[in-house]
Scaffold this motif. Structure first.
Motif, mmCIF file in Angstrom:
data_model
loop_
_atom_site.group_PDB
_atom_site.id
_atom_site.type_symbol
_atom_site.label_atom_id
_atom_site.label_comp_id
_atom_site.label_asym_id
_atom_site.label_seq_id
_atom_site.Cartn_x
_atom_site.Cartn_y
_atom_site.Cartn_z
ATOM 1 N N LEU A 182 0.807 -1.216 0.000
ATOM 2 C CA LEU A 182 0.000 0.000 0.000
ATOM 3 C C LEU A 182 0.847 1.276 0.000
ATOM 4 N N SER A 205 0.278 4.377 -2.406
ATOM 5 C CA SER A 205 -0.167 5.657 -1.848
ATOM 6 C C SER A 205 0.721 6.801 -2.323
ATOM 7 N N ALA A 213 -0.030 7.570 -5.910
ATOM 8 C CA ALA A 213 -1.284 8.312 -6.028
ATOM 9 C C ALA A 213 -1.105 9.766 -5.606
ATOM 10 N N PHE A 214 -0.314 9.988 -4.547
ATOM 11 C CA PHE A 214 -0.054 11.345 -4.068
ATOM 12 C C PHE A 214 0.713 12.160 -5.121
#
Length: 524
Positions: free
Chosen positions: A34, A38, A41-42
């Motif tokens: 994850l 993450s 995605a950020f």
């Protein structure tokens, strides 16, 4: 039985530990999975909002408008626009930004120090002046005071140049002539030997009068340093980490008043050069940057049958700290009315002189002067031997004879001699100006500027495409300074206050040839 019982007694506990370990491992694997997702995605969200740039896009071959090492925060957004035919001569018009600064207009912050200005007297066209201006802006020049005549003073060219921030044009008008006629220079002796003579002498006096006015302008605009350059000369701030003239001059000791840039002379390798700044990379180094044994030991091969080591001048150009009582000392030096300036010479930095880089330079120089093509007459018109010989050839020879003479005396066709002088350090390759100007062109700086001015002017007031593309240089036109070349007015003789000066340094410094072989004893 007891041993078996004991073993069976602890087996549930071992199973529990194994399950706990598996659960912990699963959580670690889930976290490791994850976490990068993450972060990705950020990063996507930040890029989508425009807060960071994708380096793969930044350095793609399609959009290569930034140079390595440049701060991306100062780059403007690239926008495409339709190119106009008159803008294509100076590069693509796909962008209105240049990656070095916040916008292509090069608006400088007021707190940048030192503030540097260049003054020049020119009749060149946009194809020469625009690259010259923006190159010097890139290396840190703040303001330009251009005394324009001929093509440079035409309405269309003037509109383009005046649209550039911190570029001031001074046209040679009757009012300017009258103002310069009142100059104190006419009442002194340091320039008097150049008065009332034609061609190069007339230009030399014009340049000195223009430099005097530029000093006043530099004081009014709070400049720290002033240089006089022609538009066929580029400052080469070698020895600085950032290739910056501002960095170079900021390191000069406060007690120094003037600094000298020894000149390197262009050495063309073809006879079909069209854009010298973008096509010439080989230069001949100045005597001041060579060992005297190397210079005199290779003097004959370096001259290749020409009158001197350089085709034209060899005494460089100078920059002066703006201060009270500053005055020009000819086109190559500065002086002070109240003291003898402290002068130093740079060991690495130089001025690159692109002289006779185009075959058409022979005829353009001829067209600027009305002297008769005789050996005695040309001495009145030109200060340097090569200029005299070139003028006679251009005035008397056929086109084919001129081309053969140009190839023999100007073009470097002997590759073996090139290699030898390269190894000796006499010839040197300098690519920085070519790279900078290529970046300017690819960023659309020139084309965007021309297009922006063209959209604001009607077809009647803007110059035609042919007027921009035409590369032939017109001579210095307009009213002659103080009717130089005519008989000296009696009022000038009566008004001149002859100064009895023993210091030879106070006399104007003309363009001088480099040391000759006959001078070797003087340098040993």
């Amino acid at each position: 039985m007891t041993g078996l019982y004991s073993s069976m007694k602890y087996s549930p506990s071992s199973s529990s530990l194994s399950q706990s370990s598996q659960a912990f491992t699963s959580r670690i694997l889930l976290l490791l999975t994850l976490l990068p997702l993450s972060l990705a995605a950020f990063a996507f969200v930040l890029q989508w909002r425009g807060e960071i740039s994708d380096p793969t896009i930044r350095w793609s071959s399609i959009n290569r408008l930034d140079f390595p090492g440049m701060d991306t925060t100062t780059s403007s957004t690239v926008t495409s626009r339709t190119s106009s035919s008159c803008a294509d001569i100076l590069g693509q018009s796909r962008s209105v930004s240049f990656p070095y600064f916040r916008d292509w207009k090069f608006n400088y912050e007021s707190d940048l120090k030192p503030k540097i200005c260049i003054t020049s007297s020119t009749s060149a066209g946009l194809e020469q002046i625009l690259p010259w201006i923006f190159y010097h802006k890139v290396i840190g020049v703040t303001n330009f005071f251009l005394f324009v005549e001929g093509k440079a003073a035409s309405p269309g060219v003037s509109k383009v140049l005046e649209s550039i921030p911190n570029v001031k044009l001074i046209h040679r008008t009757k009012e300017l002539e009258e103002e310069q006629a009142k100059s104190r220079i006419w009442n002194e002796t340091w320039l008097s030997s150049f008065f009332y003579k034609p061609c190069n002498y007339e230009l030399f006096v014009k340049q000195s009068l223009n430099m005097e006015m530029a000093i006043t302008m530099s004081e009014e605009t709070d400049m720290d340093w002033i240089l006089h350059l022609d538009t066929d000369e580029l400052i080469h701030p070698a020895g600085t980490r950032e290739y910056s003239l501002r960095q170079l001059l900021s390191g000069v000791s406060e007690n120094v008043d003037t600094v000298v840039f020894p000149n390197y002379e262009s050495s063309v390798e073809r006879d079909d050069i069209k854009e010298p700044f973008s096509e010439v990379s080989m230069f001949k180094k100045n005597f001041d940057h060579l060992m005297k044994e190397t210079y005199f030991g290779n003097y004959k091969e370096s001259t290749r049958g020409n009158p001197n080591y350089f085709l034209t001048y060899g005494n460089g150009k100078s920059a002066a700290r703006v201060q009270p009582h500053l005055r020009p000392n000819g086109a190559h030096r500065w002086h002070n009315y109240m003291k003898t300036p402290v002068e130093v010479k740079f060991d690495e930095a130089a001025v690159l002189h692109y002289t006779y880089t185009k075959f058409s330079d022979l005829t353009s120089r001829r067209d600027r002067c009305g002297c008769k093509p005789t050996k005695e007459e040309v001495k009145r018109c030109f200060m340097l031997e090569f200029d005299r010989a070139a003028f006679i050839i251009a005035s008397t020879a056929t086109e084919e004879e001129m081309l053969n003479w140009y190839r023999e005396h100007v073009v470097w066709t002997d590759k073996e001699l090139q290699k030898k002088l390269m190894k000796k350090g006499i010839l040197i390759r300098i690519y920085a100006p070519m790279v900078i100007m290529q970046g300017l062109r690819e960023a659309g700086v020139y084309a965007s500027l021309i297009a922006s001015v063209q959209t604001n002017l009607s077809k009647d007031t803007f110059l035609s495409n042919n007027e921009i593309i035409n590369n032939s240089s017109k001579g210095f036109e307009g009213v002659s300074s103080r009717n130089i070349g005519n008989e000296e007015p009696r009022m000038a003789v009566a008004a001149r206050n002859v100064l009895q000066i023993e210091d030879a340094n106070l006399w104007a410094v003309p363009p001088l040839s480099p040391p000759m072989v006959d001078d070797i004893d003087h340098y040993i």
